[in-house]
Design a protein around this motif. Structure first.
Motif, PDB file in Angstrom:
ATOM      1  N   ASP A 179       0.838  -1.202   0.000  1.00 29.38           N
ATOM      2  CA  ASP A 179       0.000   0.000   0.000  1.00 29.38           C
ATOM      3  C   ASP A 179       0.872   1.251   0.000  1.00 29.38           C
ATOM      4  O   ASP A 179       0.610   2.214  -0.735  1.00 29.38           O
ATOM      5  CB  ASP A 179      -0.913  -0.013   1.224  1.00 29.38           C
ATOM      6  CG  ASP A 179      -1.805   1.205   1.304  1.00 29.38           C
ATOM      7  OD1 ASP A 179      -2.678   1.375   0.428  1.00 29.38           O
ATOM      8  OD2 ASP A 179      -1.624   2.021   2.237  1.00 29.38           O
ATOM      9  N   ASN A 180       1.942   1.242   0.781  1.00 29.37           N
ATOM     10  CA  ASN A 180       2.853   2.385   0.829  1.00 29.37           C
ATOM     11  C   ASN A 180       3.601   2.554  -0.490  1.00 29.37           C
ATOM     12  O   ASN A 180       3.810   3.680  -0.960  1.00 29.37           O
ATOM     13  CB  ASN A 180       3.848   2.211   1.975  1.00 29.37           C
ATOM     14  CG  ASN A 180       4.751   3.416   2.141  1.00 29.37           C
ATOM     15  OD1 ASN A 180       4.295   4.514   2.443  1.00 29.37           O
ATOM     16  ND2 ASN A 180       6.040   3.222   1.951  1.00 29.37           N
ATOM     17  N   ARG A 231       1.112   4.178  -2.932  1.00 24.16           N
ATOM     18  CA  ARG A 231       0.655   5.544  -2.632  1.00 24.16           C
ATOM     19  C   ARG A 231       1.779   6.536  -2.351  1.00 24.16           C
ATOM     20  O   ARG A 231       1.600   7.742  -2.532  1.00 24.16           O
ATOM     21  CB  ARG A 231      -0.314   5.514  -1.456  1.00 24.16           C
ATOM     22  CG  ARG A 231      -1.591   4.751  -1.777  1.00 24.16           C
ATOM     23  CD  ARG A 231      -2.765   5.261  -1.007  1.00 24.16           C
ATOM     24  NE  ARG A 231      -2.830   4.708   0.334  1.00 24.16           N
ATOM     25  CZ  ARG A 231      -3.753   5.057   1.227  1.00 24.16           C
ATOM     26  NH1 ARG A 231      -4.648   5.989   0.933  1.00 24.16           N
ATOM     27  NH2 ARG A 231      -3.775   4.499   2.414  1.00 24.16           N
ATOM     28  N   TRP A 287      -9.415   2.535  -0.035  1.00 25.72           N
ATOM     29  CA  TRP A 287      -9.453   3.704  -0.909  1.00 25.72           C
ATOM     30  C   TRP A 287      -9.636   3.337  -2.379  1.00 25.72           C
ATOM     31  O   TRP A 287      -9.961   4.187  -3.212  1.00 25.72           O
ATOM     32  CB  TRP A 287      -8.164   4.516  -0.747  1.00 25.72           C
ATOM     33  CG  TRP A 287      -6.911   3.704  -0.893  1.00 25.72           C
ATOM     34  CD1 TRP A 287      -6.239   3.034   0.090  1.00 25.72           C
ATOM     35  CD2 TRP A 287      -6.198   3.449  -2.103  1.00 25.72           C
ATOM     36  NE1 TRP A 287      -5.141   2.397  -0.423  1.00 25.72           N
ATOM     37  CE2 TRP A 287      -5.091   2.636  -1.771  1.00 25.72           C
ATOM     38  CE3 TRP A 287      -6.370   3.859  -3.428  1.00 25.72           C
ATOM     39  CZ2 TRP A 287      -4.169   2.201  -2.718  1.00 25.72           C
ATOM     40  CZ3 TRP A 287      -5.447   3.418  -4.379  1.00 25.72           C
ATOM     41  CH2 TRP A 287      -4.377   2.608  -4.015  1.00 25.72           C
ATOM     42  N   TYR A 319      -8.302   4.460 -10.583  1.00 26.23           N
ATOM     43  CA  TYR A 319      -7.941   5.449  -9.572  1.00 26.23           C
ATOM     44  C   TYR A 319      -7.037   6.485 -10.218  1.00 26.23           C
ATOM     45  O   TYR A 319      -6.160   6.148 -11.015  1.00 26.23           O
ATOM     46  CB  TYR A 319      -7.211   4.759  -8.413  1.00 26.23           C
ATOM     47  CG  TYR A 319      -6.731   5.676  -7.316  1.00 26.23           C
ATOM     48  CD1 TYR A 319      -7.569   6.019  -6.263  1.00 26.23           C
ATOM     49  CD2 TYR A 319      -5.429   6.172  -7.313  1.00 26.23           C
ATOM     50  CE1 TYR A 319      -7.122   6.850  -5.238  1.00 26.23           C
ATOM     51  CE2 TYR A 319      -4.979   6.999  -6.304  1.00 26.23           C
ATOM     52  CZ  TYR A 319      -5.829   7.339  -5.263  1.00 26.23           C
ATOM     53  OH  TYR A 319      -5.379   8.163  -4.261  1.00 26.23           O
ATOM     54  N   ASP A 346      -5.259  10.209  -8.829  1.00 26.13           N
ATOM     55  CA  ASP A 346      -5.154  11.287  -7.848  1.00 26.13           C
ATOM     56  C   ASP A 346      -4.373  12.478  -8.397  1.00 26.13           C
ATOM     57  O   ASP A 346      -3.971  13.363  -7.643  1.00 26.13           O
ATOM     58  CB  ASP A 346      -4.522  10.785  -6.546  1.00 26.13           C
ATOM     59  CG  ASP A 346      -3.060  10.372  -6.705  1.00 26.13           C
ATOM     60  OD1 ASP A 346      -2.522  10.484  -7.834  1.00 26.13           O
ATOM     61  OD2 ASP A 346      -2.454   9.942  -5.716  1.00 26.13           O
ATOM     62  N   ARG A 366      -0.715   9.778  -9.924  1.00 20.78           N
ATOM     63  CA  ARG A 366      -0.624   8.375 -10.338  1.00 20.78           C
ATOM     64  C   ARG A 366      -1.989   7.888 -10.797  1.00 20.78           C
ATOM     65  O   ARG A 366      -3.022   8.379 -10.357  1.00 20.78           O
ATOM     66  CB  ARG A 366      -0.129   7.504  -9.182  1.00 20.78           C
ATOM     67  CG  ARG A 366      -1.109   7.404  -8.050  1.00 20.78           C
ATOM     68  CD  ARG A 366      -0.580   6.601  -6.888  1.00 20.78           C
ATOM     69  NE  ARG A 366       0.601   7.206  -6.300  1.00 20.78           N
ATOM     70  CZ  ARG A 366       0.582   8.267  -5.503  1.00 20.78           C
ATOM     71  NH1 ARG A 366      -0.560   8.871  -5.227  1.00 20.78           N
ATOM     72  NH2 ARG A 366       1.696   8.747  -4.989  1.00 20.78           N
TER      73      ARG A 366
END
Length: 213
Positions: free
Chosen positions: A130-131, A134, A159, A174, A176, A179
């Motif tokens: 996850d890190n 993101r 998310w 997704y 943002d 990315r």
């Protein structure tokens, strides 16, 4: 359910570097899979030394041998070759080696056919992944439908639950502003999926050009 690979050396490589190719925190294109699957007897194969060399430094391996994965070496015989043959058709070159990384939801290598469920996943590894997604440098992240379903069934990826927007041939799951996460066909597909695979390869190739500039 899954069966861990019996090779101590292979499991140790994944414990030290839970990825293949470039460092996923620095890569620009990230490909997320379910698990890294190997032939159970690969440790007895003449290709095993190359496999270990690859896991030690995937970028150097690609630049030294001209292929992004040891499964593409002429003396490799075993499963997994179709996936990497299809992947290679995108147009990646050794000069792109530092841009491309492969990561998996499962934290260790496996044998046989896995049927993964959320309980199989290691919480520390999932948090690490996850890190990576993101907070890392990846601009373009690719997941297949099976990977997406398992990610969405965990609490860690809460998310990643919005609807997807079709963009050309690759649905965007997704975005943002820094990315994008795309859904793509698994590279092992063939037959009736061939036309869609070709469209997706062309799209990913175009993204590679943007990431390289």
């Amino acid at each position: 359910m899954y069966k861990p690979h019996p090779s101590d050396e292979l499991r140790q490589h994944f414990a030290e570097r839970p990825y293949q190719g470039a460092d996923p925190m620095a890569a620009k294109l990230l490909f997320v899979g379910l698990d890294a699957n190997y032939d159970e007897a690969i440790a007895k194969s003449p290709a095993f030394t190359s496999v270990l060399e690859y896991h030690q430094d995937g970028v150097a391996f690609w630049r030294r041998y001209g292929v992004h994965h040891p499964f593409l070496l002429p003396y490799y015989r075993g499963d997994g070759r179709r996936y990497h043959q299809t992947f290679a058709k995108i147009g990646f070159q050794p000069d792109h080696a530092h841009l491309v990384s492969f990561v998996e939801l499962l934290h260790l290598p496996t044998v046989g056919r896995s049927q993964l469920v959320p309980a199989d996943l290691d919480s520390c590894h999932v948090k690490w992944l996850d890190n990576v997604i993101r907070a890392g440098e990846a601009q373009h992240i690719f997941v297949s439908a099976g990977v997406l379903r398992l990610m969405q069934s965990t609490d860690q990826f809460h998310w990643l639950r919005g609807g997807h927007t079709p963009v050309d041939s690759l649905p965007v799951l997704y975005d943002d502003g820094r990315r994008k996460i795309y859904r793509h066909l698994h590279f092992s597909n063939y037959g009736k999926f061939q036309a869609q695979l070709e469209r997706e390869r062309m799209h990913i190739g175009a993204l590679l050009s943007l990431s390289s500039s």
